[in-house]
Design a protein around this motif. Structure first.
Motif, mmCIF file in Angstrom:
data_model
loop_
_atom_site.group_PDB
_atom_site.id
_atom_site.type_symbol
_atom_site.label_atom_id
_atom_site.label_comp_id
_atom_site.label_asym_id
_atom_site.label_seq_id
_atom_site.Cartn_x
_atom_site.Cartn_y
_atom_site.Cartn_z
ATOM 1 N N LEU A 189 0.862 -1.184 0.000
ATOM 2 C CA LEU A 189 0.000 0.000 0.000
ATOM 3 C C LEU A 189 0.891 1.224 0.000
ATOM 4 O O LEU A 189 1.989 1.200 0.562
ATOM 5 C CB LEU A 189 -0.872 0.045 1.262
ATOM 6 N N SER A 190 0.411 2.302 -0.575
ATOM 7 C CA SER A 190 1.179 3.542 -0.503
ATOM 8 C C SER A 190 1.287 3.971 0.957
ATOM 9 O O SER A 190 0.441 3.625 1.785
ATOM 10 C CB SER A 190 0.489 4.645 -1.317
ATOM 11 N N TYR A 191 2.330 4.705 1.257
ATOM 12 C CA TYR A 191 2.529 5.145 2.634
ATOM 13 C C TYR A 191 1.330 5.924 3.165
ATOM 14 O O TYR A 191 0.848 5.624 4.263
ATOM 15 C CB TYR A 191 3.825 5.969 2.739
ATOM 16 N N PRO A 192 0.789 6.922 2.430
ATOM 17 C CA PRO A 192 -0.360 7.655 2.989
ATOM 18 C C PRO A 192 -1.558 6.754 3.291
ATOM 19 O O PRO A 192 -2.198 6.899 4.336
ATOM 20 C CB PRO A 192 -0.699 8.676 1.903
ATOM 21 N N GLU A 193 -1.858 5.826 2.398
ATOM 22 C CA GLU A 193 -2.994 4.931 2.614
ATOM 23 C C GLU A 193 -2.731 3.992 3.791
ATOM 24 O O GLU A 193 -3.600 3.772 4.641
ATOM 25 C CB GLU A 193 -3.287 4.116 1.354
ATOM 26 N N ALA A 194 -1.531 3.438 3.867
ATOM 27 C CA ALA A 194 -1.182 2.528 4.957
ATOM 28 C C ALA A 194 -1.224 3.256 6.298
ATOM 29 O O ALA A 194 -1.746 2.722 7.280
ATOM 30 C CB ALA A 194 0.200 1.926 4.722
ATOM 31 N N PHE A 195 -0.688 4.471 6.342
ATOM 32 C CA PHE A 195 -0.670 5.247 7.572
ATOM 33 C C PHE A 195 -2.093 5.470 8.065
ATOM 34 O O PHE A 195 -2.414 5.230 9.238
ATOM 35 C CB PHE A 195 0.048 6.585 7.346
ATOM 36 N N ASP A 196 -2.974 5.878 7.172
ATOM 37 C CA ASP A 196 -4.368 6.118 7.527
ATOM 38 C C ASP A 196 -5.036 4.839 8.032
ATOM 39 O O ASP A 196 -5.763 4.857 9.024
ATOM 40 C CB ASP A 196 -5.126 6.681 6.323
ATOM 41 N N ARG A 197 -4.789 3.729 7.384
ATOM 42 C CA ARG A 197 -5.395 2.462 7.800
ATOM 43 C C ARG A 197 -4.915 2.010 9.172
ATOM 44 O O ARG A 197 -5.686 1.471 9.969
ATOM 45 C CB ARG A 197 -5.119 1.370 6.762
ATOM 46 N N VAL A 198 -3.632 2.204 9.447
ATOM 47 C CA VAL A 198 -3.094 1.817 10.759
ATOM 48 C C VAL A 198 -3.742 2.660 11.852
ATOM 49 O O VAL A 198 -4.169 2.138 12.890
ATOM 50 C CB VAL A 198 -1.556 1.941 10.791
ATOM 51 N N VAL A 199 -3.853 3.965 11.639
ATOM 52 C CA VAL A 199 -4.485 4.841 12.626
ATOM 53 C C VAL A 199 -5.926 4.404 12.874
ATOM 54 O O VAL A 199 -6.363 4.255 14.015
ATOM 55 C CB VAL A 199 -4.424 6.321 12.181
ATOM 56 N N ARG A 200 -6.682 4.161 11.798
ATOM 57 C CA ARG A 200 -8.083 3.741 11.945
ATOM 58 C C ARG A 200 -8.204 2.400 12.661
ATOM 59 O O ARG A 200 -9.106 2.198 13.472
ATOM 60 C CB ARG A 200 -8.780 3.704 10.591
ATOM 61 N N LEU A 201 -7.290 1.464 12.376
ATOM 62 C CA LEU A 201 -7.323 0.167 13.040
ATOM 63 C C LEU A 201 -7.102 0.311 14.545
ATOM 64 O O LEU A 201 -7.816 -0.297 15.353
ATOM 65 C CB LEU A 201 -6.280 -0.770 12.444
ATOM 66 N N LEU A 202 -6.122 1.114 14.934
ATOM 67 C CA LEU A 202 -5.853 1.319 16.363
ATOM 68 C C LEU A 202 -7.048 1.980 17.054
ATOM 69 O O LEU A 202 -7.406 1.601 18.170
ATOM 70 C CB LEU A 202 -4.584 2.149 16.554
ATOM 71 N N GLU A 203 -7.671 2.944 16.389
ATOM 72 C CA GLU A 203 -8.853 3.586 16.962
ATOM 73 C C GLU A 203 -9.995 2.579 17.103
ATOM 74 O O GLU A 203 -10.707 2.576 18.109
ATOM 75 C CB GLU A 203 -9.284 4.774 16.105
ATOM 76 N N LYS A 204 -10.156 1.718 16.127
ATOM 77 C CA LYS A 204 -11.189 0.676 16.181
ATOM 78 C C LYS A 204 -10.939 -0.269 17.354
ATOM 79 O O LYS A 204 -11.873 -0.792 17.955
ATOM 80 C CB LYS A 204 -11.217 -0.096 14.863
ATOM 81 N N GLU A 205 -9.673 -0.486 17.693
ATOM 82 C CA GLU A 205 -9.302 -1.336 18.827
ATOM 83 C C GLU A 205 -9.497 -0.627 20.166
ATOM 84 O O GLU A 205 -9.225 -1.204 21.214
ATOM 85 C CB GLU A 205 -7.850 -1.799 18.692
ATOM 86 N N GLY A 206 -9.936 0.635 20.126
ATOM 87 C CA GLY A 206 -10.230 1.357 21.357
ATOM 88 C C GLY A 206 -9.117 2.242 21.881
ATOM 89 O O GLY A 206 -9.207 2.770 22.983
ATOM 90 N N TYR A 207 -8.065 2.412 21.109
ATOM 91 C CA TYR A 207 -6.959 3.261 21.544
ATOM 92 C C TYR A 207 -7.202 4.718 21.150
ATOM 93 O O TYR A 207 -7.802 4.990 20.106
ATOM 94 C CB TYR A 207 -5.642 2.813 20.897
ATOM 95 N N GLU A 208 -6.726 5.631 21.992
ATOM 96 C CA GLU A 208 -6.639 7.041 21.613
ATOM 97 C C GLU A 208 -5.288 7.205 20.935
ATOM 98 O O GLU A 208 -4.262 6.813 21.478
ATOM 99 C CB GLU A 208 -6.721 7.939 22.843
ATOM 100 N N VAL A 209 -5.293 7.774 19.735
ATOM 101 C CA VAL A 209 -4.106 7.769 18.892
ATOM 102 C C VAL A 209 -3.548 9.175 18.703
ATOM 103 O O VAL A 209 -4.297 10.127 18.489
ATOM 104 C CB VAL A 209 -4.445 7.149 17.512
ATOM 105 N N GLN A 210 -2.225 9.276 18.775
ATOM 106 C CA GLN A 210 -1.500 10.488 18.422
ATOM 107 C C GLN A 210 -0.591 10.095 17.262
ATOM 108 O O GLN A 210 0.252 9.213 17.416
ATOM 109 C CB GLN A 210 -0.667 11.000 19.600
ATOM 110 N N ALA A 211 -0.799 10.732 16.107
ATOM 111 C CA ALA A 211 -0.076 10.308 14.908
ATOM 112 C C ALA A 211 0.527 11.505 14.175
ATOM 113 O O ALA A 211 -0.077 12.570 14.115
ATOM 114 C CB ALA A 211 -1.028 9.559 13.977
ATOM 115 N N ASP A 212 1.710 11.290 13.634
ATOM 116 C CA ASP A 212 2.391 12.318 12.839
ATOM 117 C C ASP A 212 2.887 11.658 11.555
ATOM 118 O O ASP A 212 3.882 10.932 11.563
ATOM 119 C CB ASP A 212 3.556 12.909 13.630
#
Length: 93
Positions: free
Chosen positions: A6-29
């Motif tokens: 996956l392209s980096y922007p798409e992968a980054f977005d998917r990882v953030v969404r997955l962590l949020e779905k798992e119930g984590y509060e996410v800080q991402a840069d």
């Protein structure tokens, strides 16, 4: 290391969404590729709880990306923590 097709922007977005779905509060840069979560409490045995956080480091290009994942678990002892907090509150009185 985990490699993704996956392209980096798409992968980054998917990882953030997955962590949020798992119930984590996410800080991402996305500029640095660093994703951190606010620790959440997990119950253990024998009166021990754990504060668990996740750190993801990412990199990539327009066509692929990669990431590493570290899970950090810090044991906490609820009764000791409560006793200490109460003692500290008494200092202010």
């Amino acid at each position: 290391m985990i490699e993704l097709r996956l392209s980096y922007p798409e992968a980054f977005d998917r990882v953030v969404r997955l962590l949020e779905k798992e119930g984590y509060e996410v800080q991402a840069d996305d500029r640095t590729g660093l994703i951190r979560t606010t620790p959440k409490v997990r119950e253990g045995s024998d009166g021990v709880s754990y504060k668990v956080g996740v750190v993801v480091r990412m990199g990539g290009t327009d066509s692929e990306s990669w990431l590493t994942v570290d899970q950090i678990a810090v044991p906490t002892f609820p009764e000791d923590e409560k006793r200490l907090k109460n003692a500290l509150k008494e200092l202010a009185q």
